[in-house]
Design an enzyme around this catalytic site. Sequence first.
Site, PDB file in Angstrom:
ATOM      1  N   TYR A  51      34.757  37.680  52.588  1.00  0.00           N
ATOM      2  CA  TYR A  51      35.134  39.027  53.061  1.00  0.00           C
ATOM      3  C   TYR A  51      34.956  40.085  51.887  1.00  0.00           C
ATOM      4  CZ  TYR A  51      38.165  39.005  48.889  1.00  0.00           C
ATOM      5  OH  TYR A  51      38.900  38.446  47.529  1.00  0.00           O
ATOM      6  N   PHE A  61      36.148  46.899  46.871  1.00  0.00           N
ATOM      7  CA  PHE A  61      37.347  46.637  45.393  1.00  0.00           C
ATOM      8  C   PHE A  61      37.535  45.208  45.152  1.00  0.00           C
ATOM      9  CE2 PHE A  61      39.900  47.896  48.918  1.00  0.00           C
ATOM     10  CZ  PHE A  61      40.206  46.117  49.257  1.00  0.00           C
ATOM     11  N   ASP A  62      36.720  44.395  45.932  1.00  0.00           N
ATOM     12  CA  ASP A  62      36.963  42.601  46.022  1.00  0.00           C
ATOM     13  C   ASP A  62      36.059  42.113  47.146  1.00  0.00           C
ATOM     14  OD1 ASP A  62      37.514  40.524  45.033  1.00  0.00           O
ATOM     15  OD2 ASP A  62      39.710  40.628  46.265  1.00  0.00           O
ATOM     16  N   ILE A  81      48.018  39.985  53.744  1.00  0.00           N
ATOM     17  CA  ILE A  81      48.433  41.319  54.067  1.00  0.00           C
ATOM     18  C   ILE A  81      48.698  41.288  55.908  1.00  0.00           C
ATOM     19  CG2 ILE A  81      47.838  42.862  51.848  1.00  0.00           C
ATOM     20  CD1 ILE A  81      45.210  43.323  53.631  1.00  0.00           C
ATOM     21  N   TYR A 107      48.017  47.918  51.721  1.00  0.00           N
ATOM     22  CA  TYR A 107      49.392  47.374  50.456  1.00  0.00           C
ATOM     23  C   TYR A 107      50.418  48.724  50.120  1.00  0.00           C
ATOM     24  CZ  TYR A 107      46.195  44.092  49.190  1.00  0.00           C
ATOM     25  OH  TYR A 107      45.285  42.725  49.447  1.00  0.00           O
ATOM     26  N   PHE A 124      37.643  45.744  55.723  1.00  0.00           N
ATOM     27  CA  PHE A 124      37.313  44.650  55.484  1.00  0.00           C
ATOM     28  C   PHE A 124      36.128  44.081  56.295  1.00  0.00           C
ATOM     29  CE2 PHE A 124      41.564  44.320  53.275  1.00  0.00           C
ATOM     30  CZ  PHE A 124      41.515  43.991  52.218  1.00  0.00           C
TER      31      PHE A 124
END
Length: 132
Positions: A51, A61-62, A81, A107, A124
């Site tokens: 991902y 962010f990731d 999530i 979130y 994502f």
Amino acid sequence: LTMHYTGRKSRKMLSRAFHASRRALGVTKTIIAAGDGKTKPKAGQKLTMHYTGKLKDGTKFDSSVDRGTPFSFTIGVGQVIRGWDEGVMEMTLGEKAVLEMTPDFGYGARGAGGVIPPNADLIFEVELLKIH
């Protein structure tokens, strides 16, 4: 809610006013590359995925892709999530897709880790590599 008054006797008619700008809540999936078309994950199964997570403005962010290490978790039991629990369950093995989610499926008001602000829409790009 808007009220309309009609006629001499001022009959009240109530109607809901829906606006085109009204925001849909949840998660949407857009397929980038089709999977096998038949093997979907079921709640309680362990999955392995790649991902990349971004904010709506494109800020990454990731990313498991950047780390070179796929992410493994159990689907449908709250380990991830809500947008993942619901969106990934609609994927098939080998599929690559984009999951776009509203804050209530991400979130929420708390944000996460200092990198995801409160009430952020999330995007994502995900790939379902393995169902264990």
